[in-house]
Design an enzyme around this catalytic site. Structure first.
Site, short mmCIF file in Angstrom:
data_model
loop_
_atom_site.label_atom_id
_atom_site.label_comp_id
_atom_site.label_asym_id
_atom_site.label_seq_id
_atom_site.Cartn_x
_atom_site.Cartn_y
_atom_site.Cartn_z
N ARG A 23 -9.13 8.23 -2.73
CA ARG A 23 -9.13 7.11 -3.67
C ARG A 23 -9.29 7.59 -5.11
NH1 ARG A 23 -13.88 3.17 -4.87
NH2 ARG A 23 -12.85 1.38 -5.85
N HIS A 41 -6.79 6.81 -8.15
CA HIS A 41 -7.24 6.16 -9.38
C HIS A 41 -6.99 7.04 -10.61
CE1 HIS A 41 -9.95 2.68 -7.87
NE2 HIS A 41 -8.96 2.91 -7.01
N ASN A 85 -13.86 1.47 -10.85
CA ASN A 85 -14.25 2.85 -10.56
C ASN A 85 -15.73 3.09 -10.36
OD1 ASN A 85 -11.63 3.87 -10.64
ND2 ASN A 85 -11.69 4.26 -12.84
N HIS A 143 -5.83 3.12 3.68
CA HIS A 143 -6.95 2.27 4.09
C HIS A 143 -7.23 2.38 5.59
CE1 HIS A 143 -6.40 -0.50 0.35
NE2 HIS A 143 -7.03 0.62 0.08
#
Length: 325
Positions: A65, A69, A97, A195
């Site tokens: 992740r 990001h 975040n 996910h």
């Protein structure tokens, strides 16, 4: 013509192959970029990642992740790793975040690399390598990570808010954000498959359970039995409890995510939104019918890792990933 021919002859000479390759790749990434300047860097990073993932497997999803990001804001330049300064709030302090985890893994990998090759390997490259290794250690695919990224020196909180897809995003919003990063619908579907590992806090999806349209209602697309189980875990206003993204196999990288999407048993509205588009649905079916998820994920991850990278003399090689030099 003679000059061009001479250059080709020189590049063909074995003792100049590396020099010519470096020149040709100055504007981009390449496999084995550090072969001459920091041989074995991949092994150093992998050993550090293994030491953490063996003790805390859920960090794998967090590190993946973090890479995602990073790349979606300013490109894959390590800007998500920078700390806030007196003059500017950084990306890592933006609402999307604040739940990022695993910075200690990046710092440890950077420190280990700096011991053998000081000032050579960028934090952006280390993050890309760490994300790949972490996923692979949970049974996921292994993909090529071309290196040569340089580190950015700018990190702005508000940019993260504007450019990262929120968990309640509609399909059109998701498609637009991915397209702005050079990624298509297939990439969107495949990368959503991340996910299949990890966890989420209740407040990231509780709106679907208790106040979907602002009238105290539930998202009608949610499977009722799944929603009932979520309500037991997540009470209104709960922002501390964590829930598995992929119940039963959240520590294993597999295709269960797509099974859950088809059954309307996913946490985020952005995941459920994939069923609202015919093209996205066809890719979901493809992942399940032809078992192409691993190979497709590898391709999309390498593609994502090239988003607006800094190379050549752009940016810098940070000595510490949380601070610019």
């Amino acid at each position: 013509m003679k000059t061009t021919q001479m250059a080709r002859i020189l590049c063909a000479a074995s003792f100049l192959i590396f020099a010519c390759a470096s020149t040709n790749a100055a504007g981009g990434l390449q496999l084995n970029f550090y072969d001459q300047t920091c041989p074995g860097v991949s092994n150093v990073v992998e050993e550090v990642v293994a030491s953490y993932i063996s003790r805390a497997p859920t960090l794998a999803a967090a590190l993946l992740r973090m890479h995602f990001h990073d790349c979606f804001v300013r490109g894959c330049d390590g800007s998500v790793l920078l700390n806030t300064t007196k003059s500017s709030k950084a990306e890592k302090d933006a609402p999307p975040n604040v739940t990022l985890r695993g910075f200690q893994v990046i710092d440890a990998a950077k420190a280990a690399v700096e011991k053998v090759c000081p000032g050579v390997v960028s934090c952006a490259d280390i993050l890309a390598l760490v994300a790949r290794d972490a996923v692979h250690m949970l049974g996921g695919p292994f993909w090529n990570v071309p290196t040569g990224r340089r580190d950015g020196v700018v990190s702005i909180q508000n940019e993260a808010v504007a450019k990262l897809p929120p968990p309640n995003a509609t399909f059109s919003k998701l498609k637009s954000i991915f397209a702005s990063n050079g990624l298509d619908v297939k990439d969107l579907v495949v990368l959503s498959g991340e996910h299949t590992i990890g966890i989420s806090h209740c407040n990231s999806f509780s709106g679907r359970l208790y106040n979907f349209t602002g009238k105290g209602d539930m998202d009608p697309s949610l499977d009722k039995n799944y929603a009932a189980r979520l309500k037991i875990k997540c009470k209104p206003g709960d922002n501390k409890t964590i829930v598995e993204m992929d119940p039963g196999s959240f520590r294993t990288f597999d295709t269960n995510y797509f099974v859950n999407v088809k059954k309307n048993r996913v946490l985020f509205q952005s995941d459920a939104a994939l069923l609202t588009d015919n093209e996205a649905q066809s890719y979901i079916n493809q992942q399940l019918q032809y078992l192409s998820f691993f190979s497709d994920f590898a391709v999309s991850m390498e593609k994502m890792g090239r988003i607006r990278v800094l190379t050549g003399t752009a940016g810098q090689i940070r000595r510490h990933c949380a601070f610019s030099n």
